[in-house]
Motif scaffolding. Structure first.
Motif, mmCIF file in Angstrom:
data_model
loop_
_atom_site.group_PDB
_atom_site.id
_atom_site.type_symbol
_atom_site.label_atom_id
_atom_site.label_comp_id
_atom_site.label_asym_id
_atom_site.label_seq_id
_atom_site.Cartn_x
_atom_site.Cartn_y
_atom_site.Cartn_z
ATOM 1 N N LYS A 272 14.694 -57.236 15.833
ATOM 2 C CA LYS A 272 12.802 -57.270 16.327
ATOM 3 C C LYS A 272 12.332 -57.030 17.772
ATOM 4 N N PRO A 273 11.254 -56.378 17.801
ATOM 5 C CA PRO A 273 11.289 -56.220 19.156
ATOM 6 C C PRO A 273 10.337 -57.602 19.740
ATOM 7 N N LYS A 274 11.112 -57.517 21.191
ATOM 8 C CA LYS A 274 10.969 -58.818 21.272
ATOM 9 C C LYS A 274 9.708 -58.862 22.525
ATOM 10 N N ASN A 275 8.691 -58.734 22.863
ATOM 11 C CA ASN A 275 7.277 -58.105 23.196
ATOM 12 C C ASN A 275 6.550 -57.413 23.222
ATOM 13 N N VAL A 276 5.367 -57.533 23.650
ATOM 14 C CA VAL A 276 4.621 -55.667 22.987
ATOM 15 C C VAL A 276 4.642 -54.648 23.952
ATOM 16 N N ALA A 277 5.854 -54.833 24.549
ATOM 17 C CA ALA A 277 6.059 -53.715 24.875
ATOM 18 C C ALA A 277 7.328 -53.010 24.409
ATOM 19 N N GLU A 278 7.542 -54.187 23.786
ATOM 20 C CA GLU A 278 9.127 -53.207 23.451
ATOM 21 C C GLU A 278 8.532 -52.745 21.592
ATOM 22 N N LYS A 279 7.820 -53.262 21.326
ATOM 23 C CA LYS A 279 6.385 -53.296 20.126
ATOM 24 C C LYS A 279 6.115 -51.189 19.946
ATOM 25 N N TYR A 280 5.633 -51.004 21.493
ATOM 26 C CA TYR A 280 4.518 -49.972 21.884
ATOM 27 C C TYR A 280 5.905 -49.148 21.617
ATOM 28 N N THR B 135 5.868 -45.439 19.573
ATOM 29 C CA THR B 135 4.967 -44.452 20.278
ATOM 30 C C THR B 135 6.671 -43.515 19.768
ATOM 31 N N LEU B 136 7.820 -43.978 19.808
ATOM 32 C CA LEU B 136 9.033 -43.372 18.804
ATOM 33 C C LEU B 136 9.183 -43.345 17.738
ATOM 34 N N LYS B 137 7.952 -43.890 16.810
ATOM 35 C CA LYS B 137 7.845 -42.835 15.751
ATOM 36 C C LYS B 137 6.403 -42.361 15.427
ATOM 37 N N LEU C 112 0.755 -41.119 20.002
ATOM 38 C CA LEU C 112 -0.232 -42.324 20.142
ATOM 39 C C LEU C 112 -0.111 -42.656 21.635
ATOM 40 N N GLU C 113 1.194 -42.311 22.420
ATOM 41 C CA GLU C 113 0.919 -42.342 23.841
ATOM 42 C C GLU C 113 -0.533 -41.488 24.084
ATOM 43 N N VAL C 114 -0.490 -40.297 24.103
ATOM 44 C CA VAL C 114 -1.093 -39.691 24.144
ATOM 45 C C VAL C 114 -2.271 -39.749 23.897
ATOM 46 N N LEU C 115 -3.008 -40.807 22.916
ATOM 47 C CA LEU C 115 -3.937 -41.320 23.176
ATOM 48 C C LEU C 115 -4.535 -42.783 23.546
ATOM 49 N N ARG C 116 -3.392 -43.151 23.823
ATOM 50 C CA ARG C 116 -3.067 -44.092 25.253
ATOM 51 C C ARG C 116 -3.941 -43.831 26.594
ATOM 52 N N LYS C 117 -3.311 -42.385 26.754
ATOM 53 C CA LYS C 117 -3.593 -42.192 28.503
ATOM 54 C C LYS C 117 -5.245 -41.826 28.158
ATOM 55 N N THR C 118 -5.610 -40.977 27.104
ATOM 56 C CA THR C 118 -6.338 -40.185 27.052
ATOM 57 C C THR C 118 -7.516 -41.549 27.015
ATOM 58 N N LEU C 119 -7.476 -42.634 26.783
ATOM 59 C CA LEU C 119 -8.260 -43.183 26.513
ATOM 60 C C LEU C 119 -8.471 -44.471 27.382
ATOM 61 N N ASP C 120 -7.164 -43.611 28.317
ATOM 62 C CA ASP C 120 -6.876 -45.103 29.367
ATOM 63 C C ASP C 120 -7.287 -46.832 29.495
ATOM 64 N N LEU C 121 -6.361 -47.056 27.760
ATOM 65 C CA LEU C 121 -5.942 -48.342 27.305
ATOM 66 C C LEU C 121 -4.539 -49.119 27.949
ATOM 67 N N LYS C 122 -5.183 -50.605 27.890
ATOM 68 C CA LYS C 122 -3.882 -50.960 28.381
ATOM 69 C C LYS C 122 -3.613 -52.220 27.364
ATOM 70 N N PHE C 123 -2.423 -51.847 27.187
ATOM 71 C CA PHE C 123 -2.268 -53.674 25.999
ATOM 72 C C PHE C 123 -1.873 -55.273 27.061
ATOM 73 N N ASP C 124 -2.407 -55.630 26.378
ATOM 74 C CA ASP C 124 -2.258 -57.117 26.552
ATOM 75 C C ASP C 124 -0.867 -57.911 26.977
ATOM 76 N N VAL C 125 -0.505 -58.373 28.184
ATOM 77 C CA VAL C 125 0.536 -59.143 28.044
ATOM 78 C C VAL C 125 0.763 -60.363 28.057
#
Length: 139
Positions: free
Chosen positions: A108-116, A120-122, A126-139
């Motif tokens: 299983k992924p260990k942190n938020v970055a690994e989950k993300y 995005t591999l699937k 999702l990466e396009v959406l994140r960049k378009t909306l200038d989203l950042k995930f909490d760490v």
């Protein structure tokens, strides 16, 4: 002859000789007494070969070999067959199991970055959406 020797001789006389058929029957009987479905599934991938006084048990993976070894099938083996000096060896041989697929352990992924990253591999969108909306995930 003493009565104990007669009983032992009678007991030996009633034992089956070690043949492919008698081994198969003994093996099926042994597996039917196991309650765990996962162990039964593992043990369904065992093939036996008899050469002289040597019994080879072929398995597709080390894990199956461990399950077979832990199953205690070979304990008391000479009490079930006429041959008393039967050597046994567990051999890992993937060539004997062409349809066997070894399932890799999933982690299983260990942190938020690994989950993300997995998400995005699937779905690359999702990466396009994140960049378009200038989203950042909490760490």
């Amino acid at each position: 002859m003493s009565s104990i020797e007669k009983k032992e001789e009678e007991k030996t006389r009633l034992l089956k000789p070690l043949t492919a058929q008698s081994l198969e029957e003994d093996w099926e009987d042994f597996k039917s007494k196991i309650n765990s479905k996962s162990i039964q599934a593992s043990l369904s991938n065992v093939k036996f070969e008899i050469k002289d006084n040597h019994l080879y048990a072929y398995v597709p993976s080390n894990r199956t070999g461990e399950v077979l070894s832990d199953s205690r099938y070979f304990i008391g083996f000479s009490d079930r067959f006429k041959e008393k000096e039967i050597l046994n060896t567990i051999v890992v041989d993937t060539d004997k199991f062409p349809n066997y697929t070894n399932v890799a352990e999933t982690t299983k992924p260990k942190n938020v970055a690994e989950k993300y990253q997995l998400m995005t591999l699937k779905n690359i969108n999702l990466e396009v959406l994140r960049k378009t909306l200038d989203l950042k995930f909490d760490v």
